[in-house]
Enzyme design. Sequence first.
Site, mmCIF file in Angstrom:
data_model
loop_
_atom_site.group_PDB
_atom_site.id
_atom_site.type_symbol
_atom_site.label_atom_id
_atom_site.label_comp_id
_atom_site.label_asym_id
_atom_site.label_seq_id
_atom_site.Cartn_x
_atom_site.Cartn_y
_atom_site.Cartn_z
ATOM 1 N N ALA A 53 0.743 -1.287 0.023
ATOM 2 C CA ALA A 53 0.536 0.182 -0.112
ATOM 3 C C ALA A 53 0.769 1.267 0.280
ATOM 4 O O ALA A 53 0.263 2.351 -0.336
ATOM 5 C CB ALA A 53 -0.816 -0.407 1.124
ATOM 6 N N THR A 54 2.328 1.098 0.611
ATOM 7 C CA THR A 54 2.834 2.260 0.062
ATOM 8 C C THR A 54 3.144 2.830 -0.887
ATOM 9 O O THR A 54 3.080 4.030 -1.588
ATOM 10 C CB THR A 54 4.197 2.465 1.285
ATOM 11 O OG1 THR A 54 4.259 1.727 3.154
ATOM 12 C CG2 THR A 54 5.433 3.330 1.429
ATOM 13 N N ASN B 69 -6.195 3.489 10.353
ATOM 14 C CA ASN B 69 -4.897 2.511 10.503
ATOM 15 C C ASN B 69 -4.997 2.127 12.522
ATOM 16 O O ASN B 69 -5.518 1.210 13.236
ATOM 17 C CB ASN B 69 -3.322 2.345 10.220
ATOM 18 C CG ASN B 69 -3.293 3.529 10.768
ATOM 19 O OD1 ASN B 69 -3.538 4.863 10.390
ATOM 20 N ND2 ASN B 69 -1.826 3.671 11.224
ATOM 21 N N SER C 135 -3.715 -3.643 0.266
ATOM 22 C CA SER C 135 -2.212 -4.613 0.756
ATOM 23 C C SER C 135 -2.579 -5.837 1.583
ATOM 24 O O SER C 135 -3.336 -5.805 1.486
ATOM 25 C CB SER C 135 -1.477 -4.122 1.904
ATOM 26 O OG SER C 135 -0.444 -4.590 2.134
ATOM 27 N N ALA C 136 -1.936 -6.942 0.486
ATOM 28 C CA ALA C 136 -2.026 -8.244 0.926
ATOM 29 C C ALA C 136 -2.378 -8.878 2.718
ATOM 30 O O ALA C 136 -3.185 -9.875 3.223
ATOM 31 C CB ALA C 136 -1.419 -9.342 -0.001
ATOM 32 N N THR D 299 9.305 -6.762 -12.568
ATOM 33 C CA THR D 299 9.022 -8.215 -12.789
ATOM 34 C C THR D 299 7.971 -8.707 -11.126
ATOM 35 O O THR D 299 7.942 -8.414 -10.894
ATOM 36 C CB THR D 299 10.668 -9.454 -12.441
ATOM 37 O OG1 THR D 299 11.429 -9.481 -13.669
ATOM 38 C CG2 THR D 299 9.726 -10.726 -12.333
ATOM 39 N N CYS E 144 3.849 1.376 11.774
ATOM 40 C CA CYS E 144 4.662 2.036 10.797
ATOM 41 C C CYS E 144 5.669 3.051 11.293
ATOM 42 O O CYS E 144 6.877 3.480 11.088
ATOM 43 C CB CYS E 144 4.113 2.372 9.645
ATOM 44 S SG CYS E 144 3.538 0.787 8.803
#
Length: 395
Positions: free
Chosen positions: A75-76, A155, A203-204, A244, A330
């Site tokens: 996400a960043t 958050n 974000s996963a 990639t 963070c």
Amino acid sequence: MDVKTPIYMDHNATTPLDSRVLDAMMPYLTEAFGNAASHSHSFGWKAEAAVETAREQIGKIIAAEAKDMVITSGATEANNLAIKGVAEMYAEKGRHIITSAIEHHAVLDPCKYLAQHGYTITFLKPDKFGVVSAEQVAAALTDGTILISIMAANNEIGTLAPVAQIGALAKSKGVLFHSDATQAVGKVHLDVEAMGIDLLSMSAHKLYGPKGVGALYVRRRNPRVKLACQMHGGGHERGMRSGTLNVPGIVGFGKACQIAAEEMTADAARIAALRDRLEKGIMSAVDFVTLNGHPTQRLPNTLNLSFAYVEGEALMLKMRDVAVSTGSACTSASLEPSHVLAGIGVGDDLAHSSLRFSLGKSTTEGEVDYVIAKVVTAVQQLREMSPLYEIATKK
């Protein structure tokens, strides 16, 4: 109380990998190792097909199409691409961006960077619950506004933003709307069309997927959003993000989104009930405790409390077998009080006495009751040493 320790209640920092997600990823960590950009052989074709299936799963959870999703490292990166990409692409149209003072630093810092390069940033102050209204955004608009960036869910305190109202406003004014939905995806229902969102970061690892992979939704029509590339290379991801592709991570992200879409409604109801049990259990047993964030318009898993006359770090040391946070993971190395709590008007002393509990799919009623007892005992022990608490309670 029969529970296994340590107990994890820091799911807003990260979530454990779902075993079903790991199973989906394993073939792409072993025999199916092809590069998704290798178009000349079956190894590449298989990897590409897996990525496209995952891209569809990722888009579906926010009611977007697969082609709308640009894969990132998290996400960043998605926030940086959205904000700096819009700023650079639309600089001739205007140089004004609106955001809020309690965004994640992955939004605040790109905005501050742009402020050093000739852009004007308006940081809106939320109300005491952490809400920035559409009316505040409307009042801040100028002829040079090119982007509004408001997070879907905070958050630290979990407060939900009036995303649909802000999206409708943005559409009516012809201004692009970005939302950092990192904490919201997989916890509450999102629909980029119905909510008028043009760019959305996710974000996963916040929804039981792997770390190191995320995505940015980029609207392709009504209007078509263009972004200046921030990572140059092979022209991957519609030319917006070269590099990639992390095939196993993307496959895992897709599977995590599929599971979340299927189980979110039931999970949210169960977890919210546990969160409310935790809140009630602590607040009924301890005095001078305040809730930070909106009492109802809040993520179902998040509880942020301030314990007056107690230092948050000392409180955590008293309950080492419970994993919680004093704020965003963070910024956990910072000794400064949370900018989110400061932004909603919480004073430094109370901000330093705050803990964030974020529950998850594995949280049980027994764990909640254990944590209630732990917190109550720890607060009482610390307050026995506090002259300020003694003065406050002296009759």
